[in-house]
Design a protein around this motif. Structure first.
Motif, short mmCIF file in Angstrom:
data_model
loop_
_atom_site.label_atom_id
_atom_site.label_comp_id
_atom_site.label_asym_id
_atom_site.label_seq_id
_atom_site.Cartn_x
_atom_site.Cartn_y
_atom_site.Cartn_z
N ARG A 287 0.85 -1.19 0.00
CA ARG A 287 0.00 0.00 0.00
C ARG A 287 0.89 1.24 0.00
NH1 ARG A 287 -3.10 -3.57 3.45
NH2 ARG A 287 -1.75 -2.98 5.19
N ALA B 30 1.15 5.55 -0.50
CA ALA B 30 0.52 6.87 -0.53
C ALA B 30 1.50 7.87 -1.11
CB ALA B 30 0.10 7.31 0.88
N THR C 68 -2.40 5.66 -3.46
CA THR C 68 -3.44 6.59 -2.99
C THR C 68 -2.85 7.99 -3.02
OG1 THR C 68 -4.36 4.89 -1.54
CG2 THR C 68 -4.99 7.18 -1.10
N THR D 113 -7.69 8.27 -11.36
CA THR D 113 -8.33 8.67 -10.10
C THR D 113 -7.63 9.91 -9.56
OG1 THR D 113 -8.83 6.36 -9.59
CG2 THR D 113 -8.96 7.96 -7.77
N PRO E 124 -6.16 12.77 -7.12
CA PRO E 124 -5.77 12.78 -5.71
C PRO E 124 -6.71 13.66 -4.89
CG PRO E 124 -4.34 14.20 -6.98
CD PRO E 124 -5.22 13.50 -7.97
N ARG E 125 -6.77 13.38 -3.60
CA ARG E 125 -7.65 14.13 -2.70
C ARG E 125 -6.88 15.27 -2.04
NH1 ARG E 125 -9.55 13.09 2.61
NH2 ARG E 125 -8.57 11.04 2.67
N GLU F 271 -4.88 10.58 8.24
CA GLU F 271 -5.11 9.46 7.32
C GLU F 271 -4.12 8.33 7.58
OE1 GLU F 271 -7.25 8.75 4.89
OE2 GLU F 271 -8.45 10.59 4.91
#
Length: 431
Positions: free
Chosen positions: A10, A12, A41, A64, A66-67, A77
């Motif tokens: 995972r 980020a 992410t 997608t 990014p936030r 987070e």
């Protein structure tokens, strides 16, 4: 045993501008095992350079988006994901040095049972604030260098202050690639890669623009393109107070002169000569063997960044380009910069990938140990940390529709002030 040995890694990515997002997202893919890595992410750090949707789409890295988050929200987070048993294995910090320093401190204060591997680096040519930027990044598990030349410089800085240099890993710019240059019959295209803040003065930017327009007039059969990073009102990694789009209004360019936007790789597909002062686009072009010229018209100066190209054989002037005299690159210099021809780029990230895998496979990572501490920099570090306000214990603000509208309005006002009001004030005050 870390979760990463059992399931997908995972990752980020936290970035603070369009170019750093591109670097961070592509780096995340390069340094993790593609077969075992989940789609990264993405997070965008809210600030003056937060990119627009158009700028993000132009990077072409993810479907997608990014936030957008604050620094404190990002740390929450990381903390909350770990509490759910879904903690990030790797975090790529595609940020300016001061922000990297603050986030490293923030992650350390989370005191996670198993923290992520922290990776950082530079988005392009490192021509200023070498020591400051590197020491602010110290404490990350991996500090990527984009070439052998950079790796040597980075280690020299760390070792010179008595800091651990083992985090420095030689790699390359993650966005190099594309098909090798191949001239086409009937095509003759010169592309000038503009930079938001180089040069910075109106006189120097107007000079370059005028010479480019004059070159187009001198060669009417040649397509002359001014490749721009952003549109007025948008910001990139560096502030652009004097956009070329506004300066060109005072000229009358010929029909073979145009302003263009878009992905640099796509522009290079049709480029026969790439001209710039010191843009990283030069390295992209050289990697593909596109003829490249670095301008010396305004001098070879550290503030311009073109001193980085001393020894490259690429320094030249508009006078020579007007006469179609093109420079030839020095092969040894290219090799040291990581843009030499051959298959070396295919293995450029092997060392970084191996280092990350080694850290993931081992026991819990050691505590973050940055060079800058309250003992080594008591008059510097507190100010950096205070500016970023990474307090995860503070109440989390509600991101209401009204708050978003106010934030966008404030951001627009700031950009308007930088690009329109500030230059007028300086001009009136003869600053």
């Amino acid at each position: 045993m870390p979760a990463s040995t059992k399931q997908a890694v995972r990752v980020a990515v936290l970035a603070d501008s369009d170019t750093r997002w591109k670097w961070g997202a592509l780096t995340a893919r390069r340094i993790t095992d593609g077969a075992r890595a989940a789609e990264p992410t993405g997070f965008l750090l809210r600030g003056r350079a937060t990119p627009t949707a158009r700028q993000l789409a132009e990077t072409g890295v993810f479907t997608t988006p990014p936030r957008e988050v604050t620094g404190a929200e990002f740390l929450r987070e990381v903390r909350d994901a770990a509490a759910r048993g879904e903690g990030f294995d790797v975090v790529v910090l595609a940020l300016v040095g001061g922000t990297v320093c603050a986030v490293l401190q923030g992650v350390a204060e989370l005191a996670l049972e198993r923290r992520p591997v922290l990776v950082t680096g530079y988005v392009g040519v490192v021509y200023e604030k070498l020591a400051d930027g590197l020491l602010l990044r110290h404490g990350a598990d991996v500090v990527l260098a984009n070439s052998r030349h950079d790796a040597e410089r980075f280690r020299a800085v760390y070792e010179g202050v008595g800091a651990d240099a083992s985090s420095v890993v030689e790699a390359a710019l993650p966005f190099l690639g594309g098909k090798p240059y191949a001239p086409e019959v009937g095509r003759d295209t010169l592309v000038f890669a503009a930079q938001p803040s180089v040069p910075s003065t109106r006189a120097e930017r107007t000079y370059l623009l005028r010479r480019l327009v004059d070159h187009a007039r001198l060669h009417p059969r040649r397509e002359v393109l001014l490749k721009l990073r952003s549109k007025p009102g948008e910001h990139t990694t560096h502030l652009e107070e004097l956009p070329y789009q506004r300066l060109v209004r005072d000229l009358e360019p010929p029909p073979n002169f145009r302003l263009v936007y878009g992905h640099m790789g796509a522009v290079l597909d049709r480029t026969d000569l790439l001209v710039t002062v010191s843009s990283t686009a030069a390295l992209e072009a050289l990697h593909r063997r596109v003829p490249t010229a670095i301008l010396s018209d305004l001098g070879v100066r550290e503030v311009l960044g073109n001193h980085h190209f001393i020894g490259s054989g690429l320094l030249t002037s508009f006078d020579r380009l007007d006469r179609d005299v093109r420079p030839e690159p020095d092969e040894e210099w290219l090799a040291r910069q990581g843009v030499a021809a051959g298959g070396s780029y295919e293995t450029a990230f092997d060392a970084a990938r191996a280092r990350v895998q080694e850290l993931l496979a081992g026991p819990a990572l050691p505590p973050i140990d940055p060079y800058y501490t309250a003992e080594t920099a008591p008059g510097y570090l507190p100010g950096i940390l205070a500016r970023h306000r990474l307090d995860v214990t503070a109440p989390e603000p509600r991101d209401s529709g009204l708050r978003r509208v106010v934030r966008e309005a404030a951001r627009g006002a700031y950009r308007h002030g930088v690009q329109r009001v500030a230059p007028v004030i300086r001009r009136l005050g003869e600053l």
